[in-house]
Design an enzyme around this catalytic site. Structure first.
Site, PDB file in Angstrom:
ATOM      1  CG  HIS A  76       6.860   7.413   6.864  1.00 36.66           C
ATOM      2  ND1 HIS A  76       7.521   8.631   7.812  1.00 36.66           N
ATOM      3  CD2 HIS A  76       6.962   6.558   7.803  1.00 36.66           C
ATOM      4  CE1 HIS A  76       7.519   8.192   8.938  1.00 36.66           C
ATOM      5  NE2 HIS A  76       7.485   6.831   9.003  1.00 36.66           N
ATOM      6  N   PRO A 296      20.821  18.522   4.018  1.00 38.59           N
ATOM      7  CG  PRO A 296      21.347  17.722   6.241  1.00 38.59           C
ATOM      8  CD  PRO A 296      21.630  18.651   4.959  1.00 38.59           C
ATOM      9  CE1 TYR A 388      10.036  12.713   2.130  1.00 32.92           C
ATOM     10  CE2 TYR A 388      11.270  14.812   2.153  1.00 32.92           C
ATOM     11  CZ  TYR A 388      10.809  13.550   2.652  1.00 32.92           C
ATOM     12  OH  TYR A 388      11.348  13.179   4.135  1.00 32.92           O
TER      13      TYR A 388
HETATM   14  P1  FAS Z   1      30.559   8.723   2.513  1.00 36.65           P
HETATM   15  O1  FAS Z   1      30.956   9.887   3.167  1.00 36.65           O
HETATM   16  O2  FAS Z   1      29.318   8.018   3.443  1.00 36.65           O
HETATM   17  O3  FAS Z   1      31.426   7.425   2.636  1.00 36.65           O
HETATM   18  C1  FAS Z   1      32.762   7.690   2.003  1.00 36.65           C
HETATM   19  C2  FAS Z   1      33.799   6.693   2.490  1.00 36.65           C
HETATM   20  O4  FAS Z   1      34.993   7.067   1.937  1.00 36.65           O
HETATM   21  C3  FAS Z   1      34.009   6.920   4.276  1.00 36.65           C
HETATM   22  O5  FAS Z   1      33.709   5.613   4.645  1.00 36.65           O
HETATM   23  C4  FAS Z   1      35.508   7.548   4.191  1.00 36.65           C
HETATM   24  O6  FAS Z   1      35.998   6.976   5.587  1.00 36.65           O
HETATM   25  C5  FAS Z   1      36.043   7.130   3.065  1.00 36.65           C
HETATM   26  N1  FAS Z   1      37.042   7.920   2.939  1.00 36.65           N
HETATM   27  C6  FAS Z   1      36.997   9.035   2.740  1.00 36.65           C
HETATM   28  N2  FAS Z   1      38.291   9.623   2.326  1.00 36.65           N
HETATM   29  C7  FAS Z   1      39.172   8.490   2.031  1.00 36.65           C
HETATM   30  C8  FAS Z   1      40.399   8.123   1.587  1.00 36.65           C
HETATM   31  N3  FAS Z   1      41.267   9.164   1.350  1.00 36.65           N
HETATM   32  N4  FAS Z   1      40.634   7.165   1.281  1.00 36.65           N
HETATM   33  C9  FAS Z   1      40.017   5.949   1.637  1.00 36.65           C
HETATM   34  N5  FAS Z   1      38.649   6.055   2.015  1.00 36.65           N
HETATM   35  C10 FAS Z   1      38.350   7.405   2.194  1.00 36.65           C
HETATM   36  N6  FAS Z   1      22.017  12.227   3.812  1.00 36.65           N
HETATM   37  C11 FAS Z   1      20.538  12.249   4.010  1.00 36.65           C
HETATM   38  O7  FAS Z   1      19.923  11.701   3.058  1.00 36.65           O
HETATM   39  N7  FAS Z   1      19.922  12.482   5.058  1.00 36.65           N
HETATM   40  C12 FAS Z   1      20.638  12.849   6.036  1.00 36.65           C
HETATM   41  O8  FAS Z   1      20.024  13.265   7.107  1.00 36.65           O
HETATM   42  C13 FAS Z   1      22.127  13.294   6.238  1.00 36.65           C
HETATM   43  N8  FAS Z   1      22.838  13.537   7.145  1.00 36.65           N
HETATM   44  C14 FAS Z   1      24.138  13.532   7.128  1.00 36.65           C
HETATM   45  C15 FAS Z   1      24.897  13.939   8.440  1.00 36.65           C
HETATM   46  C16 FAS Z   1      26.380  14.204   8.283  1.00 36.65           C
HETATM   47  C17 FAS Z   1      26.958  14.619   9.228  1.00 36.65           C
HETATM   48  C18 FAS Z   1      26.932  13.834   7.068  1.00 36.65           C
HETATM   49  C19 FAS Z   1      28.467  13.906   6.785  1.00 36.65           C
HETATM   50  C20 FAS Z   1      26.076  13.594   5.912  1.00 36.65           C
HETATM   51  C21 FAS Z   1      24.844  13.526   5.811  1.00 36.65           C
HETATM   52  N9  FAS Z   1      24.056  13.029   4.740  1.00 36.65           N
HETATM   53  C22 FAS Z   1      22.533  12.961   4.834  1.00 36.65           C
HETATM   54  C23 FAS Z   1      24.878  12.625   3.624  1.00 36.65           C
HETATM   55  C24 FAS Z   1      25.088  11.239   3.939  1.00 36.65           C
HETATM   56  O9  FAS Z   1      24.130  10.400   4.088  1.00 36.65           O
HETATM   57  C25 FAS Z   1      25.862  10.983   2.344  1.00 36.65           C
HETATM   58  O10 FAS Z   1      24.952  11.435   1.286  1.00 36.65           O
HETATM   59  C26 FAS Z   1      26.147   9.601   2.276  1.00 36.65           C
HETATM   60  O11 FAS Z   1      26.917   9.100   3.551  1.00 36.65           O
HETATM   61  C27 FAS Z   1      27.018   9.093   0.855  1.00 36.65           C
HETATM   62  O12 FAS Z   1      27.482   8.142   0.851  1.00 36.65           O
HETATM   63  P2  FAS Z   1      29.070   7.988   0.221  1.00 36.65           P
HETATM   64  O13 FAS Z   1      29.069   8.715  -0.970  1.00 36.65           O
HETATM   65  O14 FAS Z   1      29.404   6.632   0.409  1.00 36.65           O
HETATM   66  O15 FAS Z   1      30.043   8.742   1.044  1.00 36.65           O
HETATM   67  C1  PHB Z   2      16.902  11.732   9.393  1.00 38.85           C
HETATM   68  O1  PHB Z   2      18.015  11.685  10.066  1.00 38.85           O
HETATM   69  O2  PHB Z   2      15.940  11.338   9.938  1.00 38.85           O
HETATM   70  C2  PHB Z   2      16.479  12.505   8.310  1.00 38.85           C
HETATM   71  C3  PHB Z   2      17.404  13.727   7.995  1.00 38.85           C
HETATM   72  C4  PHB Z   2      16.964  14.499   6.872  1.00 38.85           C
HETATM   73  C5  PHB Z   2      15.696  14.541   6.383  1.00 38.85           C
HETATM   74  C6  PHB Z   2      15.040  13.515   6.696  1.00 38.85           C
HETATM   75  C7  PHB Z   2      15.367  12.580   7.685  1.00 38.85           C
HETATM   76  O3  PHB Z   2      15.395  15.262   5.163  1.00 38.85           O
END
Ligand code: FAS
Ligand code: PHB
Length: 394
Positions: A76, A296, A388
């Site tokens: 994009h 997000p 961005y």
């Molecule tokens: P993660 O949370 O992905 O991974 C952590 C891992 O550790 C998980 O697999 C968990 O099971 C494990 N864990 C937790 N506690 C533990 C323990 N005590 N022992 C062992 N393992 C354990 N980011 C964006 O850029 N755009 C978005 O639209 C967006 N939407 C999101 C929506 C939601 C609902 C959430 C919660 C996050 C969103 N995010 C978004 C942010 C998300 O993408 C995170 O930045 C990304 O998953 C970060 O990756 P990790 O640091 O690996 O953490």
């Molecule tokens: C997506 O889930 O596609 C997403 C979420 C947050 C953004 C952009 C894209 O800011």
């Protein structure tokens, strides 16, 4: 069977941060063990981020996990901001020379899991009672239960990649750890639908009824969000109500192209800004959501996690390859400088694009003035675009 396993780096958490770190270390001949309290299918099933910065794509290329991304991802060159129906395109390619890649975090996680499993990576899934221990000693360890047995991983370093609710950050003494938080007074209701996206680029919209985002996963699968009360009952959001609200908030031009259908994923996510300092304690390092959370709005969560991992893998590789601890000793200071800049951008865009219950006419006019300034000033547009597409690593 209870026991002790030795490795160089014990990685707590097998989300994108932990998986990418494990792959980058393996590429440098450094051994790691990955623990997660869930299993692979649960982790892969989580629907989260959708936009990858060029730096994230480069990291996945370096990790040898970008083939499918380049086949299926959507490059994009811009995105739109909309305000009460007025739309302005931020031409990120013209303003920065860079683009972003639309490719779901779910797919990134699957690609990294495939890479690690093909390499015979040691995983412990469905672990419990994880306790990073002896962090200040030269032989830290991680104690946990697995299949009903007490296990210990003895290692040189621990990488806390276990997300916001993980155990690693909690292992830093309370008198050392500082946390900073802003909880937003609303949530995002997100849906996934197998219909073509309303526009070929993302649209972030501020409407008096609330924020909306039109995103996608492919040319036939769309991802949409509307701002909602974080305590809303999902049952009160029928697909019909969602589509009606989304159409109003995106404005008539976009709504005219909106193809609606039955959603197959619907969830409400809270929004917060959060940072924990320091991101290193003794021989344990934090990376990703274990150390910080961004709303997000700026599409930064996953990308910030990847940037942490690039800096952490550089530090650990310099140690093992050249006995050089400069990047280990400066990791927390270096990574936090970038974390705070990204926190600021995500907070600024969230403040500009959402309806806040406490906002008076003044704040609403400040929001509109910010939008008008971006529309009329290339400098203001470039500032948004540079954040961005992703800030330099340091
Ligand atoms: P993660 O949370 O992905 O991974 C952590 C891992 O550790 C998980 O697999 C968990 O099971 C494990 N864990 C937790 N506690 C533990 C323990 N005590 N022992 C062992 N393992 C354990 N980011 C964006 O850029 N755009 C978005 O639209 C967006 N939407 C999101 C929506 C939601 C609902 C959430 C919660 C996050 C969103 N995010 C978004 C942010 C998300 O993408 C995170 O930045 C990304 O998953 C970060 O990756 P990790 O640091 O690996 O953490
Ligand atoms: C997506 O889930 O596609 C997403 C979420 C947050 C953004 C952009 C894209 O800011």
């Amino acid at each position: 069977m209870a026991g002790t396993v030795k490795t160089q780096v014990c990685i707590v958490g097998s989300g994108p941060s932990g998986l990418l770190l494990s792959q980058m270390l393996a590429n440098a001949g450094i051994d790691s063990v990955l623990l997660d309290r869930q299993d692979r299918s649960y982790i892969e099933g989580r629907i989260r981020a959708g936009v990858l910065e060029q730096g994230t794509v480069a990291a996945l290329e370096e990790a040898g996990a970008a083939d499918r991304l380049h086949r299926e991802g959507l490059p994009h060159d811009g995105f739109e901001l909309a305000f009460d129906g007025d739309r302005h395109r931020i031409d990120i390619k013209a303003l920065t020379g860079k683009s972003v890649m639309v490719y779901g975090q779910t797919e990134v996680t699957k690609d990294l899991f495939n890479k690690r499993e093909a390499a015979g990576q040691v995983f412990y899934f469905n672990v419990d009672n994880v306790k990073p221990t002896d962090l200040k000693s030269s032989t830290p360890s991680v104690h946990f239960t697995h299949e009903g047995e007490q296990q210990v991983i003895e290692c040189d370093y621990i990488a806390g990649c276990d997300g916001f609710h993980g155990a690693s950050r909690q292992a830093i003494p309370k008198d050392v750890l500082q946390t900073f938080e802003r909880v937003y007074p609303f949530g995002w209701l997100g849906i996934m639908v197998d219909k073509p996206p309303v526009s070929h680029e993302l649209i972030y919209a501020n409407h008096e009824r609330g924020f909306a985002l039109a995103s996608m996963r492919s040319e036939t699968r769309s991802r949409y969000y509307v701002q909602c009360d974080v305590n809303d009952d999902l049952a009160s959001w029928s697909d019909d109500r969602f589509w009606e609200e989304l159409a109003i908030r995106l404005g008539p031009d976009a709504a005219a192209n909106l193809e609606t259908g039955a959603s197959f994923e619907k969830s409400i996510a809270p929004l917060r800004s959060f940072v924990a300092e320091p991101m290193r304690y003794g021989n344990m390092f934090l990376a990703g959501d274990a150390a910080h959370i961004v709303p997000p709005t700026g599409a930064k969560g996953l990308n910030l996690a990847v940037a942490d991992v690039r800096l952490l893998s550089r530090a650990l590789i310099a140690h093992y390859r050249n006995a050089n601890d400069h990047y280990i000793d400066t990791y927390s200071e270096t990574v936090l400088k970038r974390v705070w800049k990204v926190e600021r951008f995500s907070w600024q865009l969230s403040t500009m694009m959402h309806q806040f219950p406490e906002n008076t006419g003044f704040e609403k006019r400040m929001q509109r003035a910010s939008f008008d300034d971006i529309q009329s000033s290339e400098t203001a547009s470039r500032a948004i675009a540079e954040n961005y597409v992703g800030l330099p690593l340091e």
